[in-house]
Design a protein around this motif. Structure first.
Motif, mmCIF file in Angstrom:
data_model
loop_
_atom_site.group_PDB
_atom_site.id
_atom_site.type_symbol
_atom_site.label_atom_id
_atom_site.label_comp_id
_atom_site.label_asym_id
_atom_site.label_seq_id
_atom_site.Cartn_x
_atom_site.Cartn_y
_atom_site.Cartn_z
ATOM 1 N N THR A 129 2.257 13.878 -9.822
ATOM 2 C CA THR A 129 1.599 13.622 -11.285
ATOM 3 C C THR A 129 0.161 13.527 -11.293
ATOM 4 O OG1 THR A 129 2.324 11.433 -11.293
ATOM 5 C CG2 THR A 129 3.944 13.284 -12.136
ATOM 6 N N GLY A 130 -0.505 12.651 -10.130
ATOM 7 C CA GLY A 130 -1.683 12.318 -10.145
ATOM 8 C C GLY A 130 -1.898 10.969 -10.460
ATOM 9 N N GLU A 131 -0.663 10.191 -10.971
ATOM 10 C CA GLU A 131 -0.880 8.859 -11.316
ATOM 11 C C GLU A 131 -1.357 7.922 -10.420
ATOM 12 O OE1 GLU A 131 -0.595 7.501 -14.405
ATOM 13 O OE2 GLU A 131 -0.488 9.839 -15.088
ATOM 14 N N TYR A 132 -2.230 7.016 -10.663
ATOM 15 C CA TYR A 132 -3.073 6.332 -9.672
ATOM 16 C C TYR A 132 -3.081 4.632 -10.088
ATOM 17 C CZ TYR A 132 -6.793 4.898 -6.262
ATOM 18 O OH TYR A 132 -7.796 4.266 -5.489
ATOM 19 N N SER A 133 -2.549 3.901 -9.367
ATOM 20 C CA SER A 133 -2.418 2.422 -9.604
ATOM 21 C C SER A 133 -2.359 1.610 -8.432
ATOM 22 C CB SER A 133 -1.264 2.061 -10.548
ATOM 23 O OG SER A 133 -1.136 0.709 -10.907
ATOM 24 N N ARG A 134 -3.647 0.885 -8.091
ATOM 25 C CA ARG A 134 -3.400 0.231 -6.788
ATOM 26 C C ARG A 134 -4.035 -1.218 -6.982
ATOM 27 N NH1 ARG A 134 -5.331 3.843 -1.952
ATOM 28 N NH2 ARG A 134 -4.121 1.955 -0.773
ATOM 29 N N GLY A 135 -3.658 -2.081 -6.251
ATOM 30 C CA GLY A 135 -4.239 -3.531 -6.174
ATOM 31 C C GLY A 135 -5.534 -3.405 -5.771
ATOM 32 N N THR A 170 -5.668 -4.816 -10.707
ATOM 33 C CA THR A 170 -5.211 -3.523 -10.508
ATOM 34 C C THR A 170 -6.103 -2.689 -11.028
ATOM 35 O OG1 THR A 170 -2.958 -4.456 -9.929
ATOM 36 C CG2 THR A 170 -3.183 -2.173 -10.744
ATOM 37 N N ILE A 171 -6.612 -1.586 -10.455
ATOM 38 C CA ILE A 171 -7.007 -0.446 -10.938
ATOM 39 C C ILE A 171 -6.315 0.660 -11.387
ATOM 40 C CG2 ILE A 171 -9.554 -1.236 -10.419
ATOM 41 C CD1 ILE A 171 -9.440 1.004 -8.008
ATOM 42 N N ALA A 172 -6.559 1.440 -12.430
ATOM 43 C CA ALA A 172 -5.387 2.696 -12.794
ATOM 44 C C ALA A 172 -6.127 3.712 -13.587
ATOM 45 C CB ALA A 172 -4.223 2.028 -13.432
ATOM 46 N N SER A 173 -5.517 5.002 -13.330
ATOM 47 C CA SER A 173 -6.130 6.130 -13.974
ATOM 48 C C SER A 173 -5.005 7.265 -13.573
ATOM 49 C CB SER A 173 -7.543 6.386 -13.787
ATOM 50 O OG SER A 173 -8.167 7.542 -14.398
ATOM 51 N N ASN A 174 -5.593 8.496 -13.667
ATOM 52 C CA ASN A 174 -4.832 9.562 -13.207
ATOM 53 C C ASN A 174 -5.669 10.359 -12.476
ATOM 54 O OD1 ASN A 174 -3.872 12.605 -12.971
ATOM 55 N ND2 ASN A 174 -2.198 11.393 -13.764
ATOM 56 N N LEU A 175 -5.555 10.907 -11.186
ATOM 57 C CA LEU A 175 -6.332 11.519 -10.233
ATOM 58 C C LEU A 175 -7.053 12.594 -10.896
ATOM 59 C CD1 LEU A 175 -4.507 11.256 -6.772
ATOM 60 C CD2 LEU A 175 -6.526 10.128 -7.540
ATOM 61 N N LYS A 176 -6.316 13.412 -11.707
ATOM 62 C CA LYS A 176 -6.951 14.484 -12.624
ATOM 63 C C LYS A 176 -8.015 13.954 -13.185
ATOM 64 C CE LYS A 176 -2.625 16.740 -13.402
ATOM 65 N NZ LYS A 176 -1.268 16.988 -14.277
ATOM 66 N N ASP A 177 -8.037 13.023 -14.007
ATOM 67 C CA ASP A 177 -9.162 12.296 -14.666
ATOM 68 C C ASP A 177 -10.344 11.954 -13.881
ATOM 69 O OD1 ASP A 177 -8.078 13.027 -17.204
ATOM 70 O OD2 ASP A 177 -6.872 11.226 -17.009
ATOM 71 N N MET A 178 -9.975 11.131 -12.635
ATOM 72 C CA MET A 178 -10.654 10.701 -11.833
ATOM 73 C C MET A 178 -11.861 11.592 -10.933
ATOM 74 S SD MET A 178 -8.116 7.624 -10.133
ATOM 75 C CE MET A 178 -9.305 7.122 -8.821
ATOM 76 N N PHE A 179 -11.080 12.594 -10.796
ATOM 77 C CA PHE A 179 -11.767 13.912 -9.991
ATOM 78 C C PHE A 179 -12.940 14.283 -10.942
ATOM 79 C CE2 PHE A 179 -8.073 15.402 -7.180
ATOM 80 C CZ PHE A 179 -8.037 14.203 -6.408
ATOM 81 N N MET A 180 -12.812 14.323 -12.420
ATOM 82 C CA MET A 180 -13.540 14.721 -13.219
ATOM 83 C C MET A 180 -14.528 13.892 -13.841
ATOM 84 S SD MET A 180 -12.540 18.047 -13.516
ATOM 85 C CE MET A 180 -13.685 18.455 -14.808
ATOM 86 N N ARG A 181 -14.642 12.490 -13.159
ATOM 87 C CA ARG A 181 -15.556 11.502 -13.518
ATOM 88 C C ARG A 181 -16.394 10.937 -12.108
ATOM 89 N NH1 ARG A 181 -11.226 8.619 -17.520
ATOM 90 N NH2 ARG A 181 -11.060 10.222 -19.211
ATOM 91 N N MET A 184 -11.778 3.999 -15.835
ATOM 92 C CA MET A 184 -10.754 3.294 -15.291
ATOM 93 C C MET A 184 -10.379 2.241 -16.056
ATOM 94 S SD MET A 184 -10.982 4.133 -11.252
ATOM 95 C CE MET A 184 -9.017 4.000 -11.023
ATOM 96 N N THR A 185 -8.968 2.098 -15.858
ATOM 97 C CA THR A 185 -8.501 0.855 -16.604
ATOM 98 C C THR A 185 -8.341 -0.316 -15.456
ATOM 99 O OG1 THR A 185 -7.009 2.012 -18.259
ATOM 100 C CG2 THR A 185 -6.118 -0.426 -17.591
ATOM 101 N N LEU A 186 -8.701 -1.574 -15.774
ATOM 102 C CA LEU A 186 -8.626 -2.659 -14.920
ATOM 103 C C LEU A 186 -7.677 -3.718 -15.437
ATOM 104 C CD1 LEU A 186 -11.505 -4.190 -13.012
ATOM 105 C CD2 LEU A 186 -9.869 -5.766 -14.156
ATOM 106 N N ALA A 187 -6.643 -3.884 -14.723
ATOM 107 C CA ALA A 187 -5.545 -4.952 -15.090
ATOM 108 C C ALA A 187 -5.969 -6.153 -14.428
ATOM 109 C CB ALA A 187 -4.235 -4.645 -14.973
ATOM 110 N N GLY A 188 -6.424 -7.541 -15.119
ATOM 111 C CA GLY A 188 -6.801 -8.410 -14.609
ATOM 112 C C GLY A 188 -5.919 -9.892 -15.181
#
Length: 448
Positions: A384-390, A409-420, A443-447
């Motif tokens: 799916t390209g979903e991306y979420s990592r500590g 934690t940083i999160a996004s989707n690789l499809k969007d990340m590739f375009m940015r 990207m989204t940052l969860a703190g």
């Protein structure tokens, strides 16, 4: 390490094995010897903890009987005739595989360049020990470093001997030298860990062990007393080159023909379409002289060429071996890699080509954001390209790297990340996967 390793006897033995397989009833066959030589030393707190030395020549025979295929492996000293007959007998009772095949004869590398991959320098165990101790000593000498997780140094070589029933015979060896150290700063529950390392084909090109140690010490001290930052969306995240190389690895996985054939890549339907930000290029070149992942031919005897996998953001190619290409209706592009008795496609010297801005100016241009130096976990879904990592790293404020940050934690989707993605100009091509510092917007940052 030893001086140049003669593979002629193994080529002869592999050729005999092919002849016996054909006499036993195979329609086609190939024999591979994966060669490995290694020596390593690990130390901790000034004392040697472990020394290792290993050598191996692992044979694999693959035979084809019609559309049926079987593979067997053995160590040196096996009975050639018995192994060949066993492999053919196995193939005759195996299920048909309409994609299993050898490379076409027209694709074989009957001549190939000397890529200068082997350094015959003799490196003794004492020399490796001295390097590991020097790296650790230099790291512990940095103010604020309180302990060591250990240091190590290594020397070795690996290579391939390949003989096929349709006329290919070749071999190569590549050397490898390395040094690494990991240290700790802080006390109790506030301890932080970091590391540094270097790895090269030629011993003389390896970074000085003391420089590696000093860099490790300086990196970990900067991480003392990290903070959490508030949860936020639309954050610009900057990946240190070390982390950016892993990001480029995700791109490689998404354009691997095997993943496309299995329908496990989120880019499987995107050939010829824009998948990266305009202006970005991903290259792959197996023929770089002294390249970290160079090879004169692939695991099927096919010579690869430099390819622009993604050009100006547009996807041009998958990584393909012969069988994977056949499954996708495409010719191989010389990216087959032997893994035991199988052949799968993979990248060689892969690079996200750099931009024209320095990393300092890139960071300055984003104002506020997050500079990542380490990622934790494996939260990447390649379907799916979903991306979420500590993540840990440093907060960027007013264009400057400021205080350390952890437990986010940083999160996004690789499809969007590739375009940015915006790359800086600080690429280091001494690694098999090369990338500069990169910035990724949105990207989204969860703190906290």
């Amino acid at each position: 390490m030893t001086s140049e390793i003669d593979s002629s006897a193994l080529v002869t033995r592999a050729s005999e094995l092919i002849d016996l397989a054909m006499k036993a009833g195979a329609d086609q066959a190939d024999a591979v010897v994966v060669r490995s030589r290694s020596r390593s030393v690990s130390v901790r707190l000034g004392k040697v903890e472990n020394t290792q030395s290993a050598e191996s020549d692992d044979f694999s025979l693959r035979v084809f009987v019609g559309q049926r295929v079987a593979s067997v492996s053995a160590n040196p000293g096996f009975d050639l005739k018995a192994l060949a007959e066993r492999a053919v007998a196995m193939a005759k009772v195996s299920p048909e595989d309409r994609f299993a095949c050898q490379a076409d004869e027209k694709d074989l590398a009957h001549s190939y360049p000397d890529l200068d991959l082997f350094d015959p320098t003799e490196v003794s165990t004492d020399t490796l020990t001295d390097a590991a101790l020097a790296a650790e000593e230099a790291a512990l000498a940095v103010g604020g470093v309180t302990n060591s997780s250990g240091a190590g140094a290594s020397a070795g070589a690996g290579g391939l001997v390949l003989v096929t029933s349709h006329g290919f015979s070749g071999s190569y060896m590549a050397s490898r030298f390395g040094c690494s150290v990991s240290v700790i700063a802080g006390e109790g529950t506030k301890m932080e860990r970091d590391y540094d390392y270097d790895s090269r084909l030629y011993f003389a090109e390896l970074d000085d062990a003391r420089d590696i140690g000093r860099r490790a010490g300086e990196r970990v001290v900067k991480r003392i007393n990290p903070r959490q930052v508030p949860t936020a969306s639309n954050v610009t995240v900057v990946f240190d080159p070390r982390i950016a190389r892993g990001f480029v690895g995700h791109i490689a996985g998404a354009i691997n023909g095997a993943s496309v054939a299995r329908k496990t890549s989120f880019l499987r339907d995107r050939m010829g379409q824009q998948v990266l930000k305009s202006g970005l290029n991903i290259t792959d070149d197996p023929l770089i002289v002294r390249g970290s992942s160079s090879r004169p031919f692939d695991g099927e005897g096919v010579k690869g060429e430099r390819m622009v996998m993604i050009e100006d953001g547009v996807l041009n190619h998958w990584f393909l071996s012969t069988s994977t290409g056949r499954e996708l209706g495409l010719p191989t592009n010389g990216r087959g890699v032997r893994g035991g008795t199988s052949v799968n496609p993979a990248s060689t010297n892969l690079a996200l080509e750099p931009g024209d801005i320095s990393p300092q100016d890139l960071i300055r241009s984003i104002g506020n954001g997050f500079y990542v130096t380490e990622l934790i976990g494996h939260g990447v879904n390649m379907i799916t390209g979903e991306y979420s990592r500590g993540a840990t790293g440093f907060w960027i404020e007013n264009g400057e790297i400021t205080y350390p940050v952890s437990e986010v934690t940083i999160a996004s989707n690789l499809k969007d990340m590739f375009m940015r993605v915006t790359p800086a100009n600080d690429i280091d091509r001494s690694f098999g996967t090369a990338a500069p510092t990169i910035a990724i917007e949105g990207m989204t940052l969860a703190g906290r």
